[in-house]
Write a protein that holds these residues in place. Sequence first.
Motif, PDB file in Angstrom:
ATOM      1  N   GLU A  55    -111.998 -13.146  48.906  1.00 49.78           N
ATOM      2  CA  GLU A  55    -113.295 -12.588  48.511  1.00 49.78           C
ATOM      3  C   GLU A  55    -114.424 -13.222  49.313  1.00 49.78           C
ATOM      4  OE1 GLU A  55    -115.539  -9.899  46.494  1.00 49.78           O
ATOM      5  OE2 GLU A  55    -113.470 -10.222  45.855  1.00 49.78           O
ATOM      6  N   PHE A  56    -114.339 -14.537  49.540  1.00 54.61           N
ATOM      7  CA  PHE A  56    -115.375 -15.230  50.318  1.00 54.61           C
ATOM      8  C   PHE A  56    -115.363 -14.769  51.772  1.00 54.61           C
ATOM      9  CE2 PHE A  56    -116.739 -18.842  52.956  1.00 54.61           C
ATOM     10  CZ  PHE A  56    -118.038 -18.980  52.495  1.00 54.61           C
ATOM     11  N   ILE A  57    -114.174 -14.588  52.339  1.00 55.43           N
ATOM     12  CA  ILE A  57    -114.084 -14.086  53.713  1.00 55.43           C
ATOM     13  C   ILE A  57    -114.727 -12.706  53.818  1.00 55.43           C
ATOM     14  CG2 ILE A  57    -112.492 -13.322  55.511  1.00 55.43           C
ATOM     15  CD1 ILE A  57    -112.726 -16.338  55.251  1.00 55.43           C
ATOM     16  N   GLY A  58    -114.577 -11.896  52.778  1.00 55.53           N
ATOM     17  CA  GLY A  58    -115.164 -10.567  52.787  1.00 55.53           C
ATOM     18  C   GLY A  58    -116.685 -10.566  52.735  1.00 55.53           C
ATOM     19  N   GLN A  59    -117.296 -11.708  52.409  1.00 51.26           N
ATOM     20  CA  GLN A  59    -118.752 -11.808  52.342  1.00 51.26           C
ATOM     21  C   GLN A  59    -119.380 -12.203  53.674  1.00 51.26           C
ATOM     22  OE1 GLN A  59    -120.250 -10.831  49.421  1.00 51.26           O
ATOM     23  NE2 GLN A  59    -118.101 -10.391  48.934  1.00 51.26           N
ATOM     24  N   GLN A  60    -118.567 -12.488  54.667  1.00 51.60           N
ATOM     25  CA  GLN A  60    -119.101 -13.010  55.924  1.00 51.60           C
ATOM     26  C   GLN A  60    -120.049 -12.035  56.608  1.00 51.60           C
ATOM     27  OE1 GLN A  60    -118.461 -16.317  56.666  1.00 51.60           O
ATOM     28  NE2 GLN A  60    -117.577 -16.072  54.625  1.00 51.60           N
ATOM     29  N   ASP A  61    -119.780 -10.744  56.517  1.00 46.85           N
ATOM     30  CA  ASP A  61    -120.657  -9.765  57.158  1.00 46.85           C
ATOM     31  C   ASP A  61    -122.028  -9.694  56.503  1.00 46.85           C
ATOM     32  OD1 ASP A  61    -118.652  -9.136  58.935  1.00 46.85           O
ATOM     33  OD2 ASP A  61    -117.926  -7.407  57.788  1.00 46.85           O
ATOM     34  N   ASP A  62    -122.136 -10.103  55.238  1.00 44.57           N
ATOM     35  CA  ASP A  62    -123.405 -10.021  54.523  1.00 44.57           C
ATOM     36  C   ASP A  62    -124.200 -11.316  54.586  1.00 44.57           C
ATOM     37  OD1 ASP A  62    -122.937  -7.387  53.656  1.00 44.57           O
ATOM     38  OD2 ASP A  62    -121.690  -8.099  52.012  1.00 44.57           O
ATOM     39  N   ILE A  63    -123.540 -12.417  54.901  1.00 42.98           N
ATOM     40  CA  ILE A  63    -124.229 -13.702  54.986  1.00 42.98           C
ATOM     41  C   ILE A  63    -125.228 -13.663  56.144  1.00 42.98           C
ATOM     42  CG2 ILE A  63    -123.943 -16.158  55.531  1.00 42.98           C
ATOM     43  CD1 ILE A  63    -121.334 -16.118  54.051  1.00 42.98           C
ATOM     44  N   GLY A  64    -126.458 -14.059  55.845  1.00 45.39           N
ATOM     45  CA  GLY A  64    -127.509 -14.038  56.856  1.00 45.39           C
ATOM     46  C   GLY A  64    -128.469 -12.883  56.689  1.00 45.39           C
ATOM     47  N   ILE A  65    -128.124 -11.921  55.832  1.00 48.82           N
ATOM     48  CA  ILE A  65    -129.018 -10.794  55.562  1.00 48.82           C
ATOM     49  C   ILE A  65    -129.973 -11.198  54.447  1.00 48.82           C
ATOM     50  CG2 ILE A  65    -129.194  -8.398  54.833  1.00 48.82           C
ATOM     51  CD1 ILE A  65    -126.421  -7.926  55.931  1.00 48.82           C
ATOM     52  N   GLY A  66    -131.271 -11.156  54.739  1.00 52.09           N
ATOM     53  CA  GLY A  66    -132.244 -11.594  53.749  1.00 52.09           C
ATOM     54  C   GLY A  66    -132.080 -13.072  53.461  1.00 52.09           C
ATOM     55  N   THR A  67    -132.016 -13.404  52.188  1.00 52.98           N
ATOM     56  CA  THR A  67    -131.804 -14.798  51.773  1.00 52.98           C
ATOM     57  C   THR A  67    -130.377 -15.036  51.298  1.00 52.98           C
ATOM     58  OG1 THR A  67    -132.563 -14.291  49.514  1.00 52.98           O
ATOM     59  CG2 THR A  67    -134.230 -15.023  51.112  1.00 52.98           C
ATOM     60  N   TYR A  68    -129.491 -14.104  51.612  1.00 46.15           N
ATOM     61  CA  TYR A  68    -128.095 -14.231  51.183  1.00 46.15           C
ATOM     62  C   TYR A  68    -127.358 -15.144  52.162  1.00 46.15           C
ATOM     63  CZ  TYR A  68    -123.564 -12.787  49.280  1.00 46.15           C
ATOM     64  OH  TYR A  68    -122.314 -12.766  48.678  1.00 46.15           O
ATOM     65  N   GLY A  69    -127.180 -16.397  51.757  1.00 46.23           N
ATOM     66  CA  GLY A  69    -126.528 -17.387  52.589  1.00 46.23           C
ATOM     67  C   GLY A  69    -125.196 -17.827  52.008  1.00 46.23           C
ATOM     68  N   VAL A  70    -124.673 -18.930  52.538  1.00 42.97           N
ATOM     69  CA  VAL A  70    -123.376 -19.437  52.083  1.00 42.97           C
ATOM     70  C   VAL A  70    -123.424 -19.858  50.609  1.00 42.97           C
ATOM     71  CG1 VAL A  70    -121.654 -21.252  52.416  1.00 42.97           C
ATOM     72  CG2 VAL A  70    -122.666 -20.117  54.401  1.00 42.97           C
ATOM     73  N   PRO A  71    -124.472 -20.563  50.139  1.00 41.03           N
ATOM     74  CA  PRO A  71    -124.503 -20.913  48.697  1.00 41.03           C
ATOM     75  C   PRO A  71    -124.473 -19.682  47.800  1.00 41.03           C
ATOM     76  CG  PRO A  71    -126.091 -22.228  49.913  1.00 41.03           C
ATOM     77  CD  PRO A  71    -125.609 -21.173  50.854  1.00 41.03           C
ATOM     78  N   GLU A  72    -125.221 -18.655  48.173  1.00 39.35           N
ATOM     79  CA  GLU A  72    -125.231 -17.430  47.367  1.00 39.35           C
ATOM     80  C   GLU A  72    -123.868 -16.741  47.408  1.00 39.35           C
ATOM     81  OE1 GLU A  72    -129.251 -18.627  48.181  1.00 39.35           O
ATOM     82  OE2 GLU A  72    -127.584 -18.213  49.560  1.00 39.35           O
ATOM     83  N   ALA A  73    -123.216 -16.764  48.573  1.00 44.05           N
ATOM     84  CA  ALA A  73    -121.890 -16.154  48.680  1.00 44.05           C
ATOM     85  C   ALA A  73    -120.875 -16.904  47.819  1.00 44.05           C
ATOM     86  CB  ALA A  73    -121.434 -16.135  50.139  1.00 44.05           C
ATOM     87  N   LEU A  74    -120.958 -18.235  47.814  1.00 39.09           N
ATOM     88  CA  LEU A  74    -120.046 -19.024  46.972  1.00 39.09           C
ATOM     89  C   LEU A  74    -120.286 -18.737  45.493  1.00 39.09           C
ATOM     90  CD1 LEU A  74    -120.121 -22.476  48.825  1.00 39.09           C
ATOM     91  CD2 LEU A  74    -118.197 -20.869  48.696  1.00 39.09           C
ATOM     92  N   LEU A  75    -121.564 -18.639  45.103  1.00 37.52           N
ATOM     93  CA  LEU A  75    -121.876 -18.320  43.707  1.00 37.52           C
ATOM     94  C   LEU A  75    -121.387 -16.923  43.357  1.00 37.52           C
ATOM     95  CD1 LEU A  75    -123.191 -19.010  41.028  1.00 37.52           C
ATOM     96  CD2 LEU A  75    -125.388 -18.252  41.972  1.00 37.52           C
ATOM     97  N   TYR A  76    -121.550 -15.985  44.280  1.00 35.06           N
ATOM     98  CA  TYR A  76    -121.060 -14.617  44.065  1.00 35.06           C
ATOM     99  C   TYR A  76    -119.554 -14.618  43.821  1.00 35.06           C
ATOM    100  CZ  TYR A  76    -119.852  -9.766  45.188  1.00 35.06           C
ATOM    101  OH  TYR A  76    -119.348  -8.491  45.154  1.00 35.06           O
TER     102      TYR A  76
END
Length: 341
Positions: free
Chosen positions: A17-38
Amino acid sequence: MSGMVLLVLLSLGGFVEFIGQQDDIGIGTYGVPEALLYVLLKLPRLAAGMLPVSVLLGALLGLGNLANHSELIVMRTSGVSIEELVKAVARAGIVIAIFGIVLGEYMSPPLDRYARQLKTFSKSGEMGLAGGQSVWVRDGRTIFNVSRAGEDNRFGGVYVFVMGGDGELAAIGRANSAQLTEENEWMLNNFAETVFTADGVRIREVARESQQNNLTTDLLAMSEVRASSLDAIELYRYIQYLRNNGLNASRYQIAFWTRLSMAAGIVVMGVLALPFVLGELRSTGAGARMLVGVIIGLAYFLLSKTMGDSGEVYNLNPFLVAWLPTIMLAGVTTIALGRTR
């Protein structure tokens, strides 16, 4: 044992699931901490879906250890029947199934909703209705399109389409903004409406229009969230809403019945391990049992997924589509137990 298997599967699922978030990381304020929380917020939903396979693998390993040390043979020779073993395993499965229901119905839906809202807000900086740009809602012959949501039950860009008794468009209106009151009454601001009549077209404009309907803010939110973001009661209410307004509810009906069948499947999965550890896999190692469990679990998952997608495409009976994999699994379990001595 099933808990340990579930933790391992959750670790793998969370990583994917975290690997699937890589394309969205960096858009707006969506970073690694937000991806981990997601991902963390998504884990309860993943756990609820992985429970049947976890129970099967855990039962194969746990009962297999008893079989390797001849403890099951001692139990059988001391007078414990197959039926009594089945009851004992089924009772444990029922406890796990109850845990799965609590996890899937009370913990997973609100966390799933929050995860989607968190991701949408971080990426766009603007919160919409359940993360979407607009939502279509039907109430009888009136169809609403709500573009954006704000605070205090305020909405913007509301379109109102009124259908006639013959199914033709009778009127279309637009409001720059709207507010839903506690009495479920729409207050439309700067409302302009075009009414189609047999004599021609009539246009009217008012600064403020009041309309009474059956819509609520909860219903507007449910109209956009996925089935995974609704608990069973909300899902049932939304199904009734769709059916009352002549809309297709098969997708949500399949999701509703699948949740019930998955709970029953947890119990069946545990019982299914018995004929294997008492039969062909009694003297095999943990690796062989794990392989058998993975194959059965994968087949069950693929069959459930295929039946669900086919049910939507071919308009099959939702109850049959959702329950058929579990019924087939129960049939295989019954046959396997009948051949066990």
